[in-house]
Design a protein around this motif. Structure first.
Motif: not given
Length: 169
Positions: A129-139, A120-126, A157-164
């Motif tokens: 930063p774009v303020l959840f804008l991808p959910f406006l055009r989820p396809r 969840w740290e990884f998913l939220l970190g993705l 599981g990703g985490g902060l290391l994968a985000l960095e």
């Protein structure tokens, strides 16, 4: 180096420019083996958009063929005799059959992993930063779904290391 090619492919897809779309996905597939996962995602996207067969089939066929060829070549020439990232997925099993067996026989292990803090740290970190804008055009999130699934199914599981690292892009 791969990001502009995929971005240009997505732009050509959006503009219905078929020949540039094919050019950019072919060029993308020539750069890295894991790009086949993103190119493959144009298949369900084209189905959802109800595009004709020439938009649906070539990305799927090219992605599967090039992805399989890449994995075969890597397996053949790898020093360890296997795909270099297999170690990250060893917790699921050591073969496609073993991985499927783990998924079917131990769903609670998979569910616990998917709801771990690092995932969840990884998913939220993705997304944050774009303020959840991808959910406006989820396809269009389909284009990232397989690579993201690949990252979150790693033992870490990703985490902060994968985000960095560059994988988050």
């Amino acid at each position: 180096p791969i990001f502009p090619f995929l971005l240009f492919a997505a732009d050509a897809y959006e503009r219905n420019a078929y020949k540039p779309f094919l050019f950019w996905i072919i060029l993308s597939l020539a750069v890295r083996e894991d790009v086949a996962l993103v190119v493959l995602a144009f298949f369900p996207l084209a189905l959802l958009d109800r595009r004709n067969w020439r938009w649906v089939l070539p990305p799927a066929i090219l992605a599967i063929a090039v992805g399989a060829l890449d994995i075969f070549v890597i397996h053949t020439f790898a020093v360890a005799g296997s795909y270099k990232f297999n170690v990250y997925y060893a917790w699921l099993g050591n073969s496609p059959g073993a991985i499927l067996g783990t998924l079917l026989s131990s769903p609670s292990t998979i569910i616990a992993h998917l709801f771990s803090v690092t995932v969840w740290e990884f998913l939220l970190g993705l997304i944050m930063p774009v303020l959840f804008l991808p959910f406006l055009r989820p396809r269009y999130l389909l284009l990232a779904a397989l690579p993201i699934l690949g990252i979150i199914l790693q033992a870490s599981g990703g985490g902060l290391l994968a985000l960095e690292m560059h994988y988050a892009t």
